[in-house]
Design a protein around this motif. Sequence first.
Motif, PDB file in Angstrom:
ATOM      1  N   TYR A 197      -7.727  37.716  53.196  1.00  0.00           N
ATOM      2  CA  TYR A 197      -8.350  37.777  51.865  1.00  0.00           C
ATOM      3  C   TYR A 197      -9.044  39.128  51.701  1.00  0.00           C
ATOM      4  O   TYR A 197      -9.953  39.448  52.449  1.00  0.00           O
ATOM      5  N   LEU A 198      -8.607  39.898  50.721  1.00  0.00           N
ATOM      6  CA  LEU A 198      -9.253  41.158  50.362  1.00  0.00           C
ATOM      7  C   LEU A 198     -10.313  40.819  49.319  1.00  0.00           C
ATOM      8  O   LEU A 198      -9.994  40.492  48.178  1.00  0.00           O
ATOM      9  N   LYS A 199     -11.559  40.892  49.723  1.00  0.00           N
ATOM     10  CA  LYS A 199     -12.674  40.379  48.927  1.00  0.00           C
ATOM     11  C   LYS A 199     -13.478  41.511  48.280  1.00  0.00           C
ATOM     12  O   LYS A 199     -13.726  42.540  48.894  1.00  0.00           O
ATOM     13  N   ILE A 243     -11.219  37.381  56.346  1.00  0.00           N
ATOM     14  CA  ILE A 243     -11.759  37.890  55.082  1.00  0.00           C
ATOM     15  C   ILE A 243     -12.288  39.295  55.338  1.00  0.00           C
ATOM     16  O   ILE A 243     -13.079  39.505  56.260  1.00  0.00           O
ATOM     17  N   VAL A 244     -11.847  40.240  54.524  1.00  0.00           N
ATOM     18  CA  VAL A 244     -12.293  41.620  54.671  1.00  0.00           C
ATOM     19  C   VAL A 244     -12.832  42.130  53.336  1.00  0.00           C
ATOM     20  O   VAL A 244     -12.180  41.996  52.301  1.00  0.00           O
ATOM     21  N   GLU A 245     -14.031  42.644  53.363  1.00  0.00           N
ATOM     22  CA  GLU A 245     -14.685  43.199  52.175  1.00  0.00           C
ATOM     23  C   GLU A 245     -14.064  44.563  51.863  1.00  0.00           C
ATOM     24  O   GLU A 245     -13.886  45.384  52.766  1.00  0.00           O
ATOM     25  N   THR A 246     -13.733  44.786  50.588  1.00  0.00           N
ATOM     26  CA  THR A 246     -13.088  46.045  50.196  1.00  0.00           C
ATOM     27  C   THR A 246     -13.979  46.945  49.343  1.00  0.00           C
ATOM     28  O   THR A 246     -13.625  48.101  49.117  1.00  0.00           O
ATOM     29  N   THR A 247     -15.108  46.436  48.888  1.00  0.00           N
ATOM     30  CA  THR A 247     -15.970  47.212  47.991  1.00  0.00           C
ATOM     31  C   THR A 247     -16.492  48.458  48.696  1.00  0.00           C
ATOM     32  O   THR A 247     -16.987  48.391  49.818  1.00  0.00           O
TER      33      THR A 247
END
Length: 176
Positions: A105-107, A153-157
């Motif tokens: 999941y690109l979050k 889940i990986v944060e992309t911001t």
Amino acid sequence: MAIKRKNNLVFLTGYMGAGKSTIGKKLALHLGWRFTDTDKALEKFFRKKMSDIFKELGETAFREEEERLIEKLTTKTNYVVSTGGGTLTRTETFYTAQRMGLLVYLKAPVEVLFERAVFSQKDRPLINVPDAEEKFKKRFAIREPYYNRADYIVETTDRASEEVVEDITAWLQQQV
């Protein structure tokens, strides 16, 4: 690189604007695997732009063909698959992908995603509607629980795509 699912498949999921296509291409290149964008594949299949598919055939017809495509992709080896924002919200499609691959999941926060989607060059049929921002946020709220079921889940911001690719790659190496 070999991972825990037998076909070496990674399915990228997340809402529109998450960076699935961009990250997917770079991740596949980094791994030496092939890349498929399900939205692009379905546009080719239907021989129509995404907005025309939704307008002329409806979301149900699109999702049914999308499910068949995911089933076909589970027979592939060494693939990174960028899924559409609603692909894995269908139970059967989710379990098909999860059974044969790893879900990432690109979050990003919904406000960031909306801004990315609005300024994107992509054909986004769910943006070109009245009250787009409100509908965008409501749809995100419905879909986010599905995304959160991913294996990783990986944060992309505020992160460069290369950094996200390195993060995913490091995680994949732990899945052997």
